[in-house]
Write a protein that holds these residues in place. Structure first.
Motif, PDB file in Angstrom:
ATOM      1  N   GLY A  46      35.463  -5.359 -35.837  1.00 46.15           N
ATOM      2  CA  GLY A  46      35.481  -6.048 -37.012  1.00 46.15           C
ATOM      3  C   GLY A  46      34.822  -7.473 -37.025  1.00 46.15           C
ATOM      4  N   ASP A  47      34.201  -8.136 -38.013  1.00 47.75           N
ATOM      5  CA  ASP A  47      33.514  -9.145 -37.788  1.00 47.75           C
ATOM      6  C   ASP A  47      33.761 -10.182 -38.834  1.00 47.75           C
ATOM      7  N   PHE A  48      33.492 -11.627 -38.808  1.00 49.00           N
ATOM      8  CA  PHE A  48      33.683 -12.697 -39.493  1.00 49.00           C
ATOM      9  C   PHE A  48      32.770 -13.808 -39.074  1.00 49.00           C
ATOM     10  N   THR A  49      32.411 -14.516 -39.934  1.00 50.69           N
ATOM     11  CA  THR A  49      31.496 -15.849 -39.656  1.00 50.69           C
ATOM     12  C   THR A  49      32.380 -17.183 -40.043  1.00 50.69           C
ATOM     13  N   LEU A  50      32.267 -18.191 -38.887  1.00 52.43           N
ATOM     14  CA  LEU A  50      32.936 -19.210 -39.222  1.00 52.43           C
ATOM     15  C   LEU A  50      31.926 -20.440 -39.507  1.00 52.43           C
ATOM     16  N   GLU A  51      32.447 -21.091 -40.425  1.00 53.54           N
ATOM     17  CA  GLU A  51      31.617 -22.038 -41.183  1.00 53.54           C
ATOM     18  C   GLU A  51      32.327 -23.381 -41.093  1.00 53.54           C
ATOM     19  N   ILE A  52      31.730 -24.535 -40.387  1.00 57.49           N
ATOM     20  CA  ILE A  52      32.658 -25.865 -39.947  1.00 57.49           C
ATOM     21  C   ILE A  52      31.937 -26.945 -41.174  1.00 57.49           C
ATOM     22  N   THR A  53      33.110 -27.685 -41.595  1.00 56.88           N
ATOM     23  CA  THR A  53      32.809 -28.853 -42.582  1.00 56.88           C
ATOM     24  C   THR A  53      33.342 -30.119 -42.097  1.00 56.88           C
ATOM     25  N   GLU A  54      32.400 -31.113 -42.252  1.00 58.63           N
ATOM     26  CA  GLU A  54      33.029 -32.487 -41.843  1.00 58.63           C
ATOM     27  C   GLU A  54      34.260 -32.848 -43.006  1.00 58.63           C
ATOM     28  N   GLY A  55      35.188 -33.454 -42.383  1.00 55.57           N
ATOM     29  CA  GLY A  55      36.353 -34.148 -43.238  1.00 55.57           C
ATOM     30  C   GLY A  55      37.242 -34.736 -42.192  1.00 55.57           C
ATOM     31  N   THR A  56      38.235 -35.414 -42.718  1.00 53.11           N
ATOM     32  CA  THR A  56      39.552 -35.947 -42.132  1.00 53.11           C
ATOM     33  C   THR A  56      39.981 -34.997 -41.320  1.00 53.11           C
ATOM     34  N   PRO A  57      40.472 -35.467 -40.151  1.00 50.53           N
ATOM     35  CA  PRO A  57      41.235 -34.525 -39.318  1.00 50.53           C
ATOM     36  C   PRO A  57      42.563 -34.382 -40.004  1.00 50.53           C
ATOM     37  N   ASP A  58      42.901 -33.139 -39.650  1.00 47.50           N
ATOM     38  CA  ASP A  58      44.481 -32.872 -40.485  1.00 47.50           C
ATOM     39  C   ASP A  58      45.265 -32.193 -39.127  1.00 47.50           C
ATOM     40  N   LEU A  59      46.491 -32.439 -38.677  1.00 41.02           N
ATOM     41  CA  LEU A  59      47.031 -32.015 -37.721  1.00 41.02           C
ATOM     42  C   LEU A  59      47.599 -30.466 -38.110  1.00 41.02           C
ATOM     43  N   GLY A  60      47.572 -30.207 -39.456  1.00 43.24           N
ATOM     44  CA  GLY A  60      48.110 -28.815 -39.687  1.00 43.24           C
ATOM     45  C   GLY A  60      47.125 -27.894 -39.210  1.00 43.24           C
ATOM     46  N   VAL A  61      47.845 -26.501 -38.813  1.00 41.21           N
ATOM     47  CA  VAL A  61      47.209 -25.447 -38.277  1.00 41.21           C
ATOM     48  C   VAL A  61      47.178 -24.415 -39.432  1.00 41.21           C
TER      49      VAL A  61
END
Length: 1447
Positions: free
Chosen positions: A1332-1347
Motif C-alpha cells: 500500500g502507498d501514500f505520499t506525505l506533503e509538508i506545509t509550513e504553519g504554526t506548530p500545534d501540539l495536537g496529534v
C-alpha cells in the motif's frame, strides 16, 4: 256401211274442231306474249325517263311460305325495288320483330335489295304469319308468308294435348264421363288471377286416350291467349284467367266429349272493379273493339261500366298505341259520351291497339283492357292477306287492269251519313266506278243547310279511306255534305250531296226497364226477372243492382251487361232481405233505373223432392212384403213429410197397372205392403212429399216374389246412415232387420271396402259382434272413398247383408266443428255444438246413444242462431253415454261426445271449482327492479275475463293511481303490475294484490320489511344512480388487473359515453398518480402499468372520469386479499417462466439453481429433498441472486445424494422443478467443488493490507502524524515499510509498529520537510504479497501540539479516531480510494472479475488542527515513472509465493 260412214264423218269433224281449237289457243298465247313484251318494253322506257325514276316499293320476289320440322332453321327472303331505297320491316302476327329482344332467335339481313329473315331452331311458337313491309316516300307495299312448324312422332310436349300414339280400338266401347270436384260460382277482382278446374273421370280408362276438352264463356268457344291458359293433365281440366277484367265475367262451361257423347258443367264467374285510384272515380269501361278499319280511320266501340262512382260519368277518353311501342296517345281532347268514337289520322299499314277511360267529376277510371291489334289498311287488302278466295269454277278471270295515267277520277258513289252524334258525323261512300285509277284520294266538303257556300273540311291532306269523321259541328244545325276524288291528274267533280243532316244524337238512351220480380233460388242467390225496355235501339244489355233493405247502399250484381231479361244474382247474404233494380245500356248511355222490386229474403227455394231410390225387401210373408228405400238426394229445401208407395203385379214379365199401397203418407223409410197374393211377382215405386208437394215416383224396383221367408238367420239391416265423417273415422247407424229369423238378433257385423275395389275386397270392421245399432269406424285413409254394409246375427248364424251405403270420402270438411263440453261460472255442465253452414230450415237434433232422449227431464236443450247446447240439469251416472248432434238441411254436419265415468268425475270436479271459484295464478306477487331503479310489483293470473278487477293494498290501505303509484292490468295476458319510481323508508311494509272476477277471487301478498326491504331499497337506489351515472362518462367495465407474461401488472377499465373533453384521473390511496386529460384511445380502455410490483404497490386504486356532464368513479382494492390474489397470479407467471433446475459447484460446496424471467421479493418457494421440505442450516442454505434462485449445499457428502426440487407457490396448485443429484452428476459436481475449495483457501489466507491508505497526506510542519491499517493473512505476514522505495526502520522520529498480527501503525512525532516523500507498506506470507502507498506533503504553519490519527475500518476506509471531537467528525472526506494491492496468482477468478468491476475512485481527506481549525489537505498523486525497487521486490516475492503454493 252407212253407219260406218256416219261414224267416220263424225270423227273427222271432231278432229278438225280439236285442230281449230289448238290453233285458236296458239294464236291467243302469241297475242298474250306479244302484249307482255310490249308492256315490258314500255315499262323499261318509263324507268329510263328521269322524271319517272322515283317510284313506290315493289316486290320483285316475294317471300315464300314454309312448312318445317321442329328445331330446324327457316329463312324467308325477298327482293324489293323502289326509289328512294325503301325501308324494310318484318312482322310476326302484326308485331314488329326485334332481334335484340330474342338474341339468337331472329337474324335480319339486307344486301343489294335482297332482304332476309332467318328463324333459328323453330318451335311451335314460331308457327305464325310473317309480313314484310317496304316503305319509302312514294308509298308502302307488304308481302306475307306463313311458317308452319311440325313435330316428329314421339316427341310430346307436356304442355300440349297428348296425341294418340298408335291406333286405339274404340269399336264397341261406350265411354262414361263424370265431371267431379267441380268449381262453383266464383268471384274475382280486376287484376287478379283465377283458376277454374274440374276432375274428369272417363270409364273405361284407356291408356293414352284423350277426350276433346273445350272451354266456353257465354257459349263462345275460348282459345288459348295471353288472357286464358288451358291445361289438361289427363284427369283434370284447368282454365287459368291470368289477368281478370270485366270482359272475363260470364257463364263458363267445360265440355268434355268422346265418341260416345259429351258431358258439360257450368258455373258463373263474377269480376268486380279494382279499387279506384281516387275514391269516387268510375269503373273502367269494357269490351273495347275496333270496327270499320280503313287506311287512316277506325271506329272504336266499348261498353259503359256498371259503377259510375260518386257522380255520373261525363264521358270517355280514347287512347291509342302503335303495336311494338309503349307510347299511348290520347285521341280526343274532350270526353265523348257516346260509346263509339272514330279515330282518324292513322298511318296506313301500321297496327294499333286502343283503350278507353271513363271520367266523372271525381276523377278518371283505370284504363280498360286493350283491344285486339288492328291494322290501318284498305279492307280489300286485308281480305287478300287473310287468304280469302272464290271457289274454283274452271275459268281464269283476269281482274287486274292497267292504271289509267293522266285521268281525273270521277264522282264518288253512294255517299251517306252512317253515324251522327252531337260530337261528330261519319260519312261513307264508294270509290268512282272507273277502274284502274291510280292513287285516288278524297276531299270532303260541307255546307250549312239553306246556303250555297261549300267549305272544304280537309284542306291540307286528302283522305285515303272512303270513310271520314267530321268534328266541331254546331249542335242543332243542319248540314249537307259531298265528296270529291283527286289524284295526280287533278280534282274530280263532287258527288251528289247528302240530305240535310241535323247535328245531334240519332241514337236515344234506352227507356227504363219495367217491373222487376225477384224469386228465391238458393241460400246465396236470387233469380231476378224484369220487363225489357221498350222501343230500344242497339241494346247492349242490362245492369242489375241490389241493396239490403234499409241500408240504401246499392251494389252491382253484374259488371258485364246481360242481354236476357232474367239473371241469377249470386253472392248474397243468407237470411237478409234484398231489393233489386235494373237499367238498360246502349252506345248512347245508361237508362234510368227501373222501379225497385219487392223485398225478397235470400233463402233456398222450396221444391218437391227428388224420387227415392234403392228399394229393397226386408221381410216377406204369404200376403205382405216389408219394403225399405233410401232418402232422395234432393229434398227440395223443406223437410220430407212422408212417402207414398205404389205397387203393380208383373205377369210373365209384363207389368200391370199401378195401385196405391197407402193413402196416408208414412214418415218412416220402411212400409208393409199388405193384401198381396202369394207366389205372385210385384214391382214397387215410392214417391216423397214435402210442403211443396209430392215428387215424381222412383224408378220401378226389381221384381220381387211374394213368398214366405223360412230361413233361420236374420234378414238384412236397413236404413244405413253415415254421420260424423272425418279424415280418419266415421260413424255408421242402421236399423235392425225386420225379419228376425228363428231367434232374436244378438249382434251386428260391419263390413267395409274401398269404393272402386272388387267384391273380394270386403273386410270386417269388428271381429266381435256389436250389440248396438251404431259403430264408429276408425283408421281410415284421408281422401279415400269407402262403402259399408251391415249383417245381423242370431243363434242360427249371420244373415243377409244390407244394401251398400253411398260412397263416402274420408275427409274432414272445412268449417267442421266438434261438440265442446263447457262448465260455466255457475258450475253448469253443457255440451255445445256450432254449425257454420246453417240454413234457415236447419235444426239441431240431439240424441243419446244415437236414439231420442228417453228422459227429457235430465237435459235442457237451448238453440240460438248457429249454436245449440244441451245442459245437464243434475249430472249423474244415469247420464253416461254417447251424445250426438245432427244438423238437418246441411251436408251432414254432425258430431258426438262420449261421456264416460272418468270424464263425468272430472267434469263434476270442475263444476265444483266453478261454483266456488278461485282465480288461478301463474305466478305469485313478486318484485323486481327495472331501469332507473324503478320498482315493479307484479303477478300473472292464469285467466281473467274483461270484467276482472284488481285492488292494490299497502298495509291495509287501498292504493290509487297517482304520481307515486302507477298501475297496469293487461287482461289479455293476465299480468298485473304496480310501479314505484323509488323506495323510501315509509314504503316498508306488506303489499297485496286483491283479484276479483265475478264470483272468483284471489289475492297474493309480498312482505318487505327489515333487511329484505333495506336490501331492495339499497339496490333500487343503486340502480337509480347507475342510470344517472350512465348519462355522462361512465365505466362499462370496472377497474381490474391483468398480468402480462413478463410479470408486468396492468390496471385497466373500459369506459363509455366519453368525448374529447372527458378526462381521467388515477389515484392511489387518495393521491393522484396519473392524469389523462385528453383520452385518445379507440377501444375505450384505460390502462395503468406497474412494471415491478412489490408490497409498496399495495393499496386502493381509483379512476375518476369527468366532464361537464358529470363524473364516474371506479375503485380497485389491492390490499390484503386483493393484493394476495394479484400476487398469486404474478407468482404463477414467474413459476411458469422458471428454467429447469441445474447443478453447479462453488468453493463452498454444490449449488442447485434455476432462473426466472422476473423475480419478485414476495415470491414464496420451497426446496425439497426426497419429497420432504428441507430444513435450512449453516450447511444447507438458499438464496436469490438477480433472477437466479439457488440452494447451497456446503461440504457435501454422499448422504446429500438424491432428488431435489424447488416448488413455487401461486395460491393454486403451484409448480415444481426437480433435478437428480446422484451418480455421475454428483461425482462431477463434487470434484469441481474440491478444486474450487483449494483455490479459495489460498486466496483467503494470503497476506494483504485490509485497510486502505490515503493517496496523499498534507500536514503542517511540526504536527504529529499517525496512520494505522489492518493486516491479514495466515500465517501472519511479515510487514516492511518503505520510503521512496527504500526500507525504513522504526526510531523515535518514525515509530513503526505491528501489533497482534493485525494492526500496522506509522507514526511521525513531529513532521518536518525532510519527511516528505512516498511511503509504502509491504506485507507477505507464503500465499502472497501485497503493498500500500501514500505520499506525505509538508506545509509550513504554526506548530500545534495536537496529534492527527487515521484509522481504517474493515473495508480499508480511513476513519477518525474515536477520541476526535464531534465537530471535527463533520469534516468532509473527499478523494478517498482503496489502496492498490498486489494480486495473488492463487486468487479466485470470480473475485478477480468483481475487483475489475469495482472502480478505483480517487479519495481526498481534509482535516485541520484541532486547536485552530487549520486544514490538513490530502492530495492524490500518481507517478508515471519506471518500476522502482519496491515494485521489483514485490514482484519477486509474489512469484516465489506462487511457486510454493503450486508445489
Amino acid at each position: 256401211m252407212a253407219r260406218r260412214d256416219l261414224f267416220t264423218s263424225g270423227l273427222e269433224m271432231e278432229r278438225s274442231e280439236v285442230i281449230s281449237r289448238k290453233e285458236a289457243m296458239r294464236e291467243s298465247a302469241e297475242r298474250i306474249s306479244l302484249n307482255k313484251r310490249i308492256h315490258e318494253h314500255e315499262e323499261h322506257f318509263k324507268r329510263m325517263n328521269e322524271d319517272s325514276l322515283m317510284h313506290a316499293p315493289e316486290f320483285v320476289i316475294k317471300p315464300r311460305s314454309h312448312t318445317v320440322w321442329e328445331k330446324q332453321c327457316v329463312r324467308l327472303h325477298c327482293t324489293v325495288s323502289g326509289w328512294p331505297d325503301p325501308r324494310v320491316i318484318w312482322y310476326k302476327n302484326n308485331v314488329v320483330i326485334d332481334p335484340l329482344a330474342n338474341p339468337g332467335k331472329f337474324k335480319l339481313e339486307s344486301r343489294y335489295n335482297v332482304h332476309s329473315l332467318e328463324i333459328n331452331k323453330c318451335d311451335f311458337d314460331d308457327t305464325a304469319q310473317y309480313r314484310v313491309s317496304a316503305m319509302n316516300s312514294q308509298g308502302e307495299q307488304s308481302a306475307i308468308a306463313s311458317v308452319v312448324v311440325k313435330r316428329f312422332k314421339g316427341e310430346i310436349d307436356e304442355t300440349l294435348p297428348v296425341p294418340r300414339l298408335g291406333p286405339v280400338s274404340e269399336y264397341g266401347i261406350t265411354f262414361q264421363i263424370h265431371i267431379v270436384d267441380t268449381f262453383g260460382v266464383s268471384f274475382g277482382r280486376e287484376g287478379e288471377t283465377m283458376s277454374l278446374g274440374c276432375t274428369v273421370i272417363i270409364y273405361p280408362a284407356l291408356h293414352r286416350y284423350q277426350p276433346e276438352v273445350q272451354w266456353y264463356r257465354d257459349d263462345v268457344l275460348l282459345s288459348p291467349s295471353k288472357w286464358t291458359h288451358m291445361h289438361w293433365s289427363g284427369d283434370r281440366a284447368t282454365l287459368t284467367l291470368t289477368h281478370l277484367n270485366k270482359e272475363d265475367e260470364g257463364l263458363y262451361t267445360l265440355r268434355v266429349a268422346t265418341k260416345s257423347g259429351y258431358e258439360t258443367y257450368s258455373a258463373y264467374v263474377f269480376v268486380k272493379d279494382a279499387d279506384a285510384e281516387v275514391e269516387g272515380a268510375p269503373g273502367a269501361p269494357l269490351d273495347v273493339r275496333c270496327l270499320d278499319a280503313n287506311k287512316d280511320y277506325i271506329i272504336v266501340t266499348w261498353k259503359q261500366p256498371a259503377v259510375e262512382g260518386g257522380n255520373a260519368i261525363l264521358g270517355y277518353f280514347v287512347d291509342r298505341c302503335e303495336v311494338g311501342t309503349t307510347h299511348w296517345v290520347q285521341c280526343n281532347d274532350t270526353p265523348v259520351k257516346f260509346a263509339r268514337f272514330p279515330v282518324t289520322g292513322l298511318v296506313e299499314g301500321r297496327s294499333y291497339i286502343f283503350r278507353v277511360r271513363a271520367v266523372n267529376k271525381t276523377g278518371i277510371s283505370h284504363p280498360s283492357r286493350v283491344s285486339e291489334p288492328v291494322a290501318a289498311m284498305d279492307p280489300a287488302d286485308r281480305a287478300r292477306m287473310r287468304g280469302t278466295s272464290a271457289p274454283w269454277t274452271g275459268q281464269i278471270i283476269v281482274t287486274e287492269e292497267e292504271p289509267a295515267e293522266g285521268v281525273v277520277p270521277g264522282r264518288p258513289r253512294e255517299l251517306q251519313v252512317t253515324e251522327a252524334t252531337k260530337n261528330y258525323v261519319v260519312l261513307s261512300w264508294k270509290p268512282p266506278g272507273e277502274k284502274g285509277l291510280e292513287g285516288v284520294m278524297y276531299y270532303v266538303e260541307k255546307c250549312v243547310s239553306g246556303t250555297d257556300t261549300w267549305q272544304r273540311v280537309n284542306t291540307e291532306i286528302p283522305v285515303k279511306s272512303p270513310r271520314f269523321a267530321l268534328f266541331d259541328l254546331a249542335e242543332g244545325k243542319s248540314y249537307l255534305f259531298r265528296v270529291r276524288c283527286c289524284n295526280s291528274a287533278g280534282v274530280g267533280e263532287p258527288s251528289e250531296p247528302t240530305e240535310a243532316i241535323t247535328v245531334g244524337d240519332k241514337l236515344d238512351i234506352p227507356s227504363a226497364p219495367g217491373k222487376v220480380v225477384p224469386t228465391r233460388n238458393t241460400d246465396t242467390s236470387v233469380v231476378v226477372s224484369w220487363e225489357a225496355s221498350k222501343d230500344v235501339k242497339d241494346l247492349v244489355g242490362y245492369y242489375i243492382e241490389c241493396s239490403i233493405v234499409g241500408s240504401d247502399v246499392w251494389e252491382p250484381c253484374n259488371n258485364k251487361p246481360v242481354r236476357a231479361t232474367r239473371f241469377i244474382c249470386h253472392g248474397l247474404i243468407t237470411g237478409e232481405q234484398y231489393v233489386f233494380r235494373v237499367r238498360a245500356v246502349n252506345a248512347a248511355g245508361l237508362s234510368q233505373f227501373s222501379p225497385v222490386s219487392e223485398p225478397v229474403e235470400v233463402k233456398a227455394a222450396i221444391a218437391s223432392p227428388a224420387p227415392p231410390y234403392g228399394i229393397t225387401v226386408l221381410e216377406c210373408v204369404r200376403d205382405a212384403m216389408v219394403l225399405s228405400w233410401k232418402q232422395p238426394t234432393f229434398i227440395g229445401g223443406a223437410d220430407i213429410t212422408g212417402y207414398f208407395v205404389d205397387y203393380r203385379e208383373v205377369v210373365d214379365g209384363v207389368p200391370g197397372k199401378w195401385h196405391e199401397a197407402n193413402v196416408k203418407a208414412v214418415s218412416e223409410r220402411a212400409y208393409r205392403v199388405s193384401e198381396l197374393r202369394e207366389n205372385r211377382k210385384y214391382q214397387f215405386q215410392v214417391r216423397a212429399a214435402n210442403m211443396a208437394g209430392v215428387g215424381i215416383p222412383s224408378m220401378p224396383s226389381n221384381t220381387f216374389l211374394c213368398e214366405e221367408w223360412t230361413i233361420a238367420v236374420p234378414g238384412p239391416p236397413h236404413d244405413l246412415q253415415v254421420l260424423e265423417v272425418r279424415s280418419d273415422s266415421l260413424v255408421l247407424l242402421w236399423k235392425p232387420p225386420v225379419y228376425q229369423g228363428r231367434d232374436p238378433v244378438n249382434g251386428f257385423y260391419v263390413d267395409i271396402k274401398e269404393g272402386d275395389a272388387p267384391e273380394e275386397a270386403w273386410r270386417g270392421v269388428n271381429t266381435k259382434a256389436a250389440e248396438k245399432t251404431y259403430l264408429k269406424v276408425k283408421d281410415l285413409k284421408e281422401g279415400q272413398t269407402y262403402v259399408l254394409r251391415v249383417r245381423a246375427q242370431n243363434k242360427a248364424g249371420v244373415g243377409k247383408t244390407s244394401d251398400v251405403t253411398e260412397p263416402v270420402v274420408a275427409l274432414t270438411k272445412p268449417g267442421t266443428k266438434e261438440i265442446v263440453v263447457e262448465v260455466d261460472d255457475n258450475g253448469v255442465i253443457s255440451l255445445n255444438f256450432e254449425c257454420s253452414n246453417l240454413t234457415p230450415d236447419s235444426k239441431f237434433m240431439w240424441s243419446k246413444d244415437y236414439e231420442e232422449f228417453r228422459d227429457s227431464s235430465r237435459l235442457t236443450i237451448e238453440t240460438k242462431g248457429n249454436k245449440s247446447k244441451t245442459v245437464f240439469n243434475s249430472p249423474g251416472e244415469e247420464d253416461i253415454g254417447v251424445y250426438s248432434c245432427l244438423v238437418t238441411h246441411t251436408d251432414g254436419a254432425s258430431s258426438s261426445y262420449t261421456l264416460s265415468e272418468e270424464e263425468l268425475k272430472r267434469l263434476l270436479e270442475v263444476s265444483h271449482d266453478h261454483k266456488f271459484p278461485i282465480i288461478p295464478l301463474k305466478s305469485d306477487l313478486a318484485v323486481e327492479l327495472q331501469e332507473k331503479g324503478r320498482v315493479r310489483f307484479w303477478l300473472q293470473a292464469a285467466q281473467m275475463s274483461a270484467n276482472g278487477k284488481v285492488d292494490y293494498v299497502f298495509n291495509d290501505n287501498v292504493l290509487s293511481q297517482g304520481d307515486k303509484y302507477k298501475m297496469n292490468f293487461d287482461k289479455n295476458t293476465g299480468v298485473i303490475e304496480m310501479f314505484m319510481e323509488s323506495l323510501t323508508p315509509q314504503d316498508e311494509g306488506t303489499y297485496t294484490f286483491q283479484l276479483n272476477d265475478g264470483k272468483a277471487t284471489n289475492q297474493s301478498s309480498l312482505v318487505l320489511i327489515g333487511d329484505v326491504f333495506k336490501q331492495l331499497q339499497k339496490e333500487s337506489e343503486f340502480q337509480r344512480k347507475e342510470w344517472f351515472r350512465k348519462q355522462g362518462p361512465h365505466f362499462i367495465e370496472g377497474l381490474s388487473w391483468e398480468v402480462t407474461p413478463d410479470c408486468c401488472v396492468i390496471l385497466k377499465c373500459k369506459v363509455g359515453n366519453i368525448k374529447k373533453e372527458t378526462s381521467a384521473l388515477w389515484h392511489k390511496d387518495g393521491h393522484q398518480i396519473k392524469a389523462d386529460e385528453h383520452l385518445g384511445f379507440t377501444e375505450g380502455v384505460l390502462k395503468l402499468e406497474i412494471a415491478q410490483i412489490s408490497r409498496k404497490d399495495a393499496g386502493v386504486y381509483e379512476v375518476v372520469l369527468k366532464d361537464e356532464r358529470g363524473k364516474d368513479t371506479s375503485t380497485l382494492n389491492l390490499t390484503d386479499q386483493g393484493f394476495k390474489e394479484l400476487m398469486n397470479e404474478v407468482f404463477s407467471f414467474i413459476a411458469n417462466s422458471s428454467t429447469p433446475l441445474k447443478i453447479t459447484s462453488t468453493d463452498e460446496g454444490i449449488r442447485l439453481y434455476t432462473f426466472v424471467s422476473t423475480y419478485n421479493d414476495l415470491l414464496q418457494v420451497t426446496w425439497h429433498y426426497k419429497d420432504s421440505a428441507i430444513s435450512f442450516s449453516d450447511r444447507i442454505k438458499s438464496g436469490v441472486v438477480g433472477e437466479q434462485l439457488w440452494l447451497q449445499i456446503t461440504e457435501p457428502t454422499e448422504k446429500d445424494m438424491g432428488k431435489y426440487a424447488i416448488e413455487f407457490y401461486d395460491g393454486k396448485g403451484g409448480l415444481r422443478r426437480t433435478v437428480e443429484l446422484s451418480g455421475q452428476a454428483f461425482d462431477d459436481a463434487f470434484a469441481e467443488f474440491q478444486r474450487l475449495k483449494a483455490a479459495a483457501t489460498a486466496e483467503r489466507n494470503r497476506a494483504r493490507v485490509a485497510g486502505g491508505l490515503p493517496d496523499v497526506v498534507t500536514i503542517q510542519e511540526g504536527k504529529a502524524l499517525n496512520l494505522t491499517c489492518n493486516i491479514s493473512g495466515n500465517p501472519v505476514p511479515e510487514v516492511t515499510w518503505l520510503k521512496n522505495d527504500r526500507e525504513i526502520t522504526s526510531d523515535e522520529h518514525c515509530i513503526l509498529k505491528f501489533e497482534s498480527g493485525k494492526f500496522a501503525s506509522f507514526t511521525i512525532t513531529g513532521v518536518n520537510t525532510s519527511d516528505s516523500g512516498k511511503y509504502s507498506i509491504l506485507v507477505k506470507n507464503k500465499f502472497g504479497t501485497e503493498s500500500g502507498d501514500f505520499t506525505l506533503e509538508i506545509t509550513e504553519g504554526t506548530p500545534d501540539l495536537g496529534v492527527t490519527s487515521y484509522w481504517t475500518d474493515a473495508e480499508g476506509n480511513v476513519v477518525f479516531n474515536p477520541n476526535t471531537p464531534e465537530d471535527k467528525m463533520k469534516t468532509s472526506v473527499t478523494g478517498m480510494k482503496t489502496p492498490k494491492r498486489k494480486e495473488s496468482v492463487a486468487r479466485d477468478p470470480a473475485k478477480k472479475m468483481e475487483d475489475k468491476k469495482e472502480g478505483s475512485s480517487s479519495r481526498r481527506l481534509e482535516t485541520g488542527k484541532m486547536s485552530d481549525d487549520a486544514p490538513a489537505e490530502t492530495k492524490s498523486s500518481k507517478s508515471d515513472r519506471p518500476m522502482d525497487a519496491k515494485e521489483i521486490l514485490l514482484e519477486k516475492s509474489s512469484s516465489a509465493e506462487t511457486e510454493a503454493k503450486t508445489a
